[in-house]
Design a protein around this motif. Structure first.
Motif, PDB file in Angstrom:
ATOM      1  N   UNK A   1       0.980  -1.336   0.043  1.00 18.79           N
ATOM      2  CA  UNK A   1      -0.096  -0.114  -0.043  1.00 18.79           C
ATOM      3  C   UNK A   1       0.993   1.185   0.070  1.00 18.79           C
ATOM      4  N   UNK A   2       0.211   2.362  -0.440  1.00 14.00           N
ATOM      5  CA  UNK A   2       0.901   3.551  -0.645  1.00 14.00           C
ATOM      6  C   UNK A   2       0.214   4.683  -0.115  1.00 14.00           C
ATOM      7  N   UNK A   3       0.810   5.507   0.586  1.00 14.57           N
ATOM      8  CA  UNK A   3       0.258   6.820   1.236  1.00 14.57           C
ATOM      9  C   UNK A   3       1.126   8.059   0.575  1.00 14.57           C
ATOM     10  N   UNK A   4       0.453   9.083  -0.010  1.00 10.18           N
ATOM     11  CA  UNK A   4       0.793  10.156  -0.665  1.00 10.18           C
ATOM     12  C   UNK A   4       0.294  11.145   0.370  1.00 10.18           C
ATOM     13  N   UNK A   5       0.911  11.704   1.540  1.00  8.98           N
ATOM     14  CA  UNK A   5       0.648  12.821   2.229  1.00  8.98           C
ATOM     15  C   UNK A   5       1.212  14.127   1.966  1.00  8.98           C
ATOM     16  N   UNK A   6       0.383  15.266   2.230  1.00 10.24           N
ATOM     17  CA  UNK A   6       0.685  16.481   1.954  1.00 10.24           C
ATOM     18  C   UNK A   6       0.901  16.793   0.475  1.00 10.24           C
ATOM     19  N   UNK A   7       0.325  16.172  -0.360  1.00  9.48           N
ATOM     20  CA  UNK A   7       0.449  16.213  -1.822  1.00  9.48           C
ATOM     21  C   UNK A   7      -0.901  16.433  -2.471  1.00  9.48           C
TER      22      UNK A   7
ATOM     23  N   UNK B   1      -4.323  14.491   3.546  1.00  8.59           N
ATOM     24  CA  UNK B   1      -3.830  15.914   3.293  1.00  8.59           C
ATOM     25  C   UNK B   1      -4.554  16.917   4.327  1.00  8.59           C
ATOM     26  N   UNK B   2      -3.855  17.790   5.023  1.00  9.29           N
ATOM     27  CA  UNK B   2      -4.620  18.918   5.856  1.00  9.29           C
ATOM     28  C   UNK B   2      -5.631  19.367   5.280  1.00  9.29           C
ATOM     29  N   UNK B   3      -6.720  19.720   6.010  1.00 12.75           N
ATOM     30  CA  UNK B   3      -7.906  20.438   5.489  1.00 12.75           C
ATOM     31  C   UNK B   3      -7.479  21.723   4.923  1.00 12.75           C
ATOM     32  N   UNK B   4      -6.633  22.598   5.269  1.00  9.11           N
ATOM     33  CA  UNK B   4      -5.988  23.667   4.879  1.00  9.11           C
ATOM     34  C   UNK B   4      -4.747  23.792   4.084  1.00  9.11           C
ATOM     35  N   UNK B   5      -4.575  22.320   3.703  1.00 10.26           N
ATOM     36  CA  UNK B   5      -3.097  22.395   2.975  1.00 10.26           C
ATOM     37  C   UNK B   5      -3.363  22.225   1.545  1.00 10.26           C
TER      38      UNK B   5
ATOM     39  N   UNK C   1      -9.102  13.507   4.585  1.00  7.95           N
ATOM     40  CA  UNK C   1      -8.551  14.861   5.295  1.00  7.95           C
ATOM     41  C   UNK C   1      -8.191  14.769   6.774  1.00  7.95           C
ATOM     42  N   UNK C   2      -7.341  15.478   7.323  1.00 12.19           N
ATOM     43  CA  UNK C   2      -7.103  15.837   8.683  1.00 12.19           C
ATOM     44  C   UNK C   2      -6.969  17.206   9.078  1.00 12.19           C
ATOM     45  N   UNK C   3      -7.131  17.349  10.282  1.00  9.69           N
ATOM     46  CA  UNK C   3      -6.900  18.934  10.357  1.00  9.69           C
ATOM     47  C   UNK C   3      -5.620  19.444  10.176  1.00  9.69           C
ATOM     48  N   UNK C   4      -5.672  20.656   9.831  1.00  7.75           N
ATOM     49  CA  UNK C   4      -4.342  21.460   9.603  1.00  7.75           C
ATOM     50  C   UNK C   4      -3.932  21.999   8.382  1.00  7.75           C
ATOM     51  N   UNK C   5      -2.814  22.671   8.263  1.00  8.88           N
ATOM     52  CA  UNK C   5      -2.103  23.260   7.072  1.00  8.88           C
ATOM     53  C   UNK C   5      -0.983  22.207   6.819  1.00  8.88           C
ATOM     54  N   UNK C   6      -0.414  22.624   5.816  1.00  5.52           N
ATOM     55  CA  UNK C   6       0.819  21.868   5.146  1.00  5.52           C
ATOM     56  C   UNK C   6       2.012  21.609   6.587  1.00  5.52           C
ATOM     57  N   UNK C   7       2.021  22.545   7.139  1.00  6.46           N
ATOM     58  CA  UNK C   7       3.209  22.401   8.233  1.00  6.46           C
ATOM     59  C   UNK C   7       2.379  21.825   9.535  1.00  6.46           C
TER      60      UNK C   7
ATOM     61  N   UNK D   1      -0.079  20.034  10.090  1.00  8.12           N
ATOM     62  CA  UNK D   1      -0.762  18.673   9.706  1.00  8.12           C
ATOM     63  C   UNK D   1       0.103  17.598  10.358  1.00  8.12           C
ATOM     64  N   UNK D   2       1.413  18.120  10.094  1.00  2.00           N
ATOM     65  CA  UNK D   2       2.225  16.790  10.840  1.00  2.00           C
ATOM     66  C   UNK D   2       2.372  16.732  12.304  1.00  2.00           C
ATOM     67  N   UNK D   3       1.781  17.970  12.718  1.00  2.00           N
ATOM     68  CA  UNK D   3       1.626  17.781  14.483  1.00  2.00           C
ATOM     69  C   UNK D   3       0.575  17.432  14.855  1.00  2.00           C
ATOM     70  N   UNK D   4      -0.466  16.728  13.840  1.00  2.00           N
ATOM     71  CA  UNK D   4      -1.838  16.159  14.512  1.00  2.00           C
ATOM     72  C   UNK D   4      -1.573  14.722  14.572  1.00  2.00           C
ATOM     73  N   UNK D   5      -2.147  14.101  15.907  1.00  2.00           N
ATOM     74  CA  UNK D   5      -2.361  12.888  16.093  1.00  2.00           C
ATOM     75  C   UNK D   5      -3.171  12.026  15.035  1.00  2.00           C
ATOM     76  N   UNK D   6      -3.936  12.945  14.285  1.00  2.22           N
ATOM     77  CA  UNK D   6      -4.899  12.585  13.231  1.00  2.22           C
ATOM     78  C   UNK D   6      -4.090  11.942  12.133  1.00  2.22           C
ATOM     79  N   UNK D   7      -2.866  12.368  11.900  1.00  2.24           N
ATOM     80  CA  UNK D   7      -2.061  11.830  10.806  1.00  2.24           C
ATOM     81  C   UNK D   7      -1.629  10.376  11.218  1.00  2.24           C
ATOM     82  N   UNK D   8      -1.352  10.140  12.315  1.00  2.00           N
ATOM     83  CA  UNK D   8      -0.567   8.711  12.765  1.00  2.00           C
ATOM     84  C   UNK D   8      -1.758   7.830  12.574  1.00  2.00           C
ATOM     85  N   UNK D   9      -3.075   8.373  13.146  1.00  2.00           N
ATOM     86  CA  UNK D   9      -4.395   7.607  13.104  1.00  2.00           C
ATOM     87  C   UNK D   9      -4.879   7.120  11.759  1.00  2.00           C
ATOM     88  N   UNK D  10      -4.588   7.952  10.751  1.00  2.00           N
ATOM     89  CA  UNK D  10      -5.174   7.819   9.648  1.00  2.00           C
ATOM     90  C   UNK D  10      -4.153   6.933   8.986  1.00  2.00           C
TER      91      UNK D  10
END
Length: 251
Positions: free
Chosen positions: A123-129, A203-207, A227-233, A235-244
């Motif tokens: 599987x592949x994840x393309x994040x922040x893109x 991707x972050x909702x505002x990214x 989508x997870x909360x946050x901007x490009x920068x 979103x990396x701090x959000x626990x939702x990234x790891x959860x996703x």
């Protein structure tokens, strides 16, 4: 959680790459973003821990010219798509076959190109893109080259001010980073049809720094947009990234 196990692995040209590993189980190869590091992108905000708790092994290289990896200053160390060649070398050196691949921002561009060049994750994840960050990466790269070239004169209010701040925080080797940026090119939208494994565009909702994640999702044969909360920068701090990541890779 125990400390990451770190080893130095020579790439295709002998350049040493730092690889940090946590946990055991199905390996997840995680590629960080530009000017960042494995620790900043994956460990500091708990994403690697979330994967380990779910039964995965987090395999996190510092890209060439980043983190604890070598930062050569000779142009010959940065041939076209050098980051992709580094990924290929690491997959071979680590004996990865049944694994997943995750990239954030520049790491996502590297992951996509690596798949097109024959790397075969489950599987592949393309994040922040977004699509434009792949098909128009040269424009994105030019922005960062300009930020490096004007580093000492950038002031608050300049579009490159945030990039300058992040480079300062990460103690970026600007000579090596500029050489690296010159090695990165575009990926044509038509090529993306060759990415056949299940893919999550995260991707972050505002990214929208790298364009439209919806357009990228539409260009891929078997992709979903999350989508997870946050901007490009942020979103990396959000626990939702790891959860996703866990939810998608554990499926």
């Amino acid at each position: 959680m125990s400390e990451a196990r770190t080893s130095m692995i020579p790439s295709f040209d002998g350049t040493e790459l730092a690889v940090h590993r946590l946990g055991a189980g199905r390996p997840v190869l995680l590629l960080h973003g530009l000017f960042s590091s494995a620790y900043m992108n994956w460990i500091d905000f708990g994403h690697a821990a979330a994967l380990v708790d779910a039964g995965f092994e987090a395999v996190m290289p510092d890209s060439r010219a980043h983190g604890e990896s070598a930062r050569p200053h000779n142009v010959g160390a940065y041939p076209h798509d050098v980051l992709v060649r580094d990924v290929q070398a690491l997959v071979d050196a680590l004996g990865l076959d049944d694994f997943d691949l995750v990239g954030f921002s520049l790491g996502a561009r590297t992951a996509a190109r690596a798949v097109l060049e024959g790397v075969a994750p489950r599987r592949l994840v393309l994040a922040g893109m977004g699509l434009e960050g792949l098909s128009g990466w040269e424009r994105r790269g030019a922005f960062f080259i300009d930020a490096i070239d004007r580093f000492d004169s950038i002031r608050a209010g300049d579009p490159a001010f945030m990039a300058k701040g992040f480079m300062t925080r990460m103690r970026t080797d600007r000579v090596a980073a500029r050489l690296l940026l010159g090695s990165i090119g575009n990926i044509d939208r038509a090529e993306l049809a060759g990415i056949s494994m299940p893919t999550m565009v995260l991707c972050g909702r505002k990214d929208r720094d790298n364009g439209s994640p919806q357009a990228l999702t539409s260009a891929l044969p078997h992709a979903r947009h999350v989508e997870i909360p946050g901007t490009h920068m942020s979103s990396v701090t959000e626990g939702a990234l790891g959860d996703a990541l866990v939810e998608f890779l554990d499926g």
